[in-house]
Design an enzyme around this catalytic site. Structure first.
Site, PDB file in Angstrom:
ATOM      1  N   GLU A  66      35.618  38.578  74.938  1.00 29.86           N
ATOM      2  CA  GLU A  66      36.129  37.220  75.161  1.00 29.86           C
ATOM      3  C   GLU A  66      34.959  36.329  75.580  1.00 29.86           C
ATOM      4  O   GLU A  66      34.925  35.138  75.333  1.00 29.86           O
ATOM      5  CB  GLU A  66      37.195  37.259  76.264  1.00 29.86           C
ATOM      6  N   SER A  96      37.514  38.375  82.470  1.00 25.84           N
ATOM      7  CA  SER A  96      37.828  39.415  81.473  1.00 25.84           C
ATOM      8  C   SER A  96      36.705  39.469  80.444  1.00 25.84           C
ATOM      9  O   SER A  96      36.404  38.450  79.803  1.00 25.84           O
ATOM     10  CB  SER A  96      39.120  39.085  80.741  1.00 25.84           C
ATOM     11  N   ARG A 102      43.608  32.499  73.374  1.00 22.50           N
ATOM     12  CA  ARG A 102      42.187  32.404  73.768  1.00 22.50           C
ATOM     13  C   ARG A 102      41.315  31.886  72.620  1.00 22.50           C
ATOM     14  O   ARG A 102      40.179  32.317  72.435  1.00 22.50           O
ATOM     15  CB  ARG A 102      41.639  33.748  74.254  1.00 22.50           C
TER      16      ARG A 102
END
Ligand code: FAD
Ligand code: NAP
Length: 342
Positions: free
Chosen positions: A338, A242, A167
């Protein structure tokens, strides 16, 4: 006012442009569908502060944005190279990600089928190296084309120069806020023969459907089915996917926790490190389905924070901080967002 000034609007609500459905205003707002228009807008921008927006599915606005927001609408899918096994597609950064997935399914180009139904644009995909069901977009990206904001020159980053990680990419760190991604080139398999079905419930769904001959279309359908059954649809319940990354902790730390919480799952990522599902930690800490004002923790997937109706971004942020504190207290693990918070 000349026509160039007309391209930038003032005090525009960002509610239609973020999947959390947060009402925050942009002081200045413009859209571009070509590199030329982007360059013009950059030279015309009235503030130093600049935010590039794609589908707004990975952002949380906690207040009005006092700078300039530019919405990427550069479209187009072009075949740029081909050999016996592969095809190279250059795709405009403003194309919706799932539209590209559908295009590949239709032409039987393999590589990104596990990434079906991820919201957002192609241009944002390299930003956080989108991933799902065991596949990351970095494995299909050949190069990223981006306009340097300071000089307005186009640069090309090959896969290595993007410094992709879990990520992560160079665009989120060393080059943060310095480039606008304008196109991404992918290499995809013409007759796909490698499939990733070990992850999560994919194989289970394929078996239930009686599919023994694997193909990318069946995998995509399985992924879409699983996602639709578990994840809130932003069109119905505002969310940004998320909220936190899955934390990576040392095996020593994990072993200590495991003696206290024997069911805690983990996935090895390096010799001395494991990834722990943040959703499991949050659920076990009792947060699943909890509501604080108009902000909530989703009742099916605790990693997703939701807007239960006209929540303000700062309410969502406050809830996220409570979750972070509680996870730290219980497991001594720091959860990192995130989502990009503004
Ligand atoms: P935005 O939210 O518009 O922008 C995200 C960041 O990238 C911002 O900082 C923005 O400034 C920057 N940015 C955007 N476009 C550009 C550009 N062209 N140039 C430079 N900077 C840019 N993510 C996953 O990895 N896997 C998943 O499975 C997944 N599932 C999701 C499910 C749901 C329901 C939701 C709401 C989100 C999910 N996400 C997932 C997160 C999100 O969809 C991805 O991160 C997506 O790539 C964001 O794209 P976007 O166009 O909406 O980016
Ligand atoms: P899940 O299948 O319930 O799994 C929970 C977590 O465990 C996932 O986050 C995943 O990590 C990890 N995991 C599960 N099986 C794994 C394996 N075999 N190897 C390594 N890690 C494994 O997760 P879910 O919530 O339904 O999501 C399914 C997939 O979609 C995941 O890949 C997830 O990342 C992705 N997704 C992402 C977002 C987002 O906004 N980023 C939103 C929804 C879904 P990883 O996350 O590292 O894969």
């Amino acid at each position: 006012m000349n026509s160039l000034n007309n391209m930038i609007q003032e005090d525009i609500s960002l509610k239609p442009f973020n999947t959390f459905g947060i009402h925050a205003k942009a002081r200045y707002f413009g859209t571009f569908d070509s590199i030329e228009t982007l360059a013009t807008l950059l030279s015309q921008k009235k503030t130093q502060e600049l935010l590039l927006l794609g589908g707004g599915s990975n952002v949380l606005f906690t207040k009005d944005y006092e700078g300039t927001v530019l919405l990427n609408l550069i479209k187009g899918i072009k075949k740029v190279q081909e050999d016996e096994k592969n095809i190279w597609l250059k795709v405009g950064a403003g194309e919706p990600w799932h539209y590209l997935v559908e295009y590949c399914l239709e032409h039987n180009y393999g590589g990104i089928e596990n990434l079906s139904l991820i919201p957002g644009t192609v241009g944002a995909a390299p930003m956080q190296n989108i991933g799902a069901y065991g596949v990351e977009v970095k494995d299909s990206i050949v190069q990223v084309e981006a306009l340097e904001i300071a000089t307005q020159t186009l640069k090309t980053f090959d896969n290595a120069a993007c410094a992709f990680g879990y990520r992560e990419s160079v665009f989120k760190h060393a080059l943060k806020n310095q480039y606008v991604i304008t196109a991404v080139t992918f290499r995809l398999a013409k007759n796909p023969s490698r499939f990733y079905v070990e992850y999560g419930a994919i194989q289970e769904v394929l078996t239930q459907k009686g599919i023994s001959q694997l193909n990318i279309q069946a995998i995509s359908q399985a992924v879409c089915e699983i996602r639709r059954s578990k994840l809130p649809d932003p069109a119905k319940i505002g969310n940004g996917g998320s909220f936190f990354k899955n934390p990576i902790i040392s095996t020593t730390h994990y072993e200590k926790l495991k003696s206290q919480y024997p069911l805690m799952p983990c996935y090895p990522v390096a010799e001395n490190e494991v990834k722990v599902p943040a959703g499991w930690l949050i659920e076990q800490a009792g947060w699943k389905g909890k509501q604080e004002g108009k902000a909530g923790v989703h009742h099916q997937q605790a990693l997703v924070l939701v807007n239960l109706g006209n929540a303000q971004g700062k309410e969502i942020l406050a809830l996220s901080k409570k979750v972070q504190a509680s996870i730290f207290e219980k497991y001594q693990i720091r959860l990192e967002p995130e989502i990009n918070i503004f």
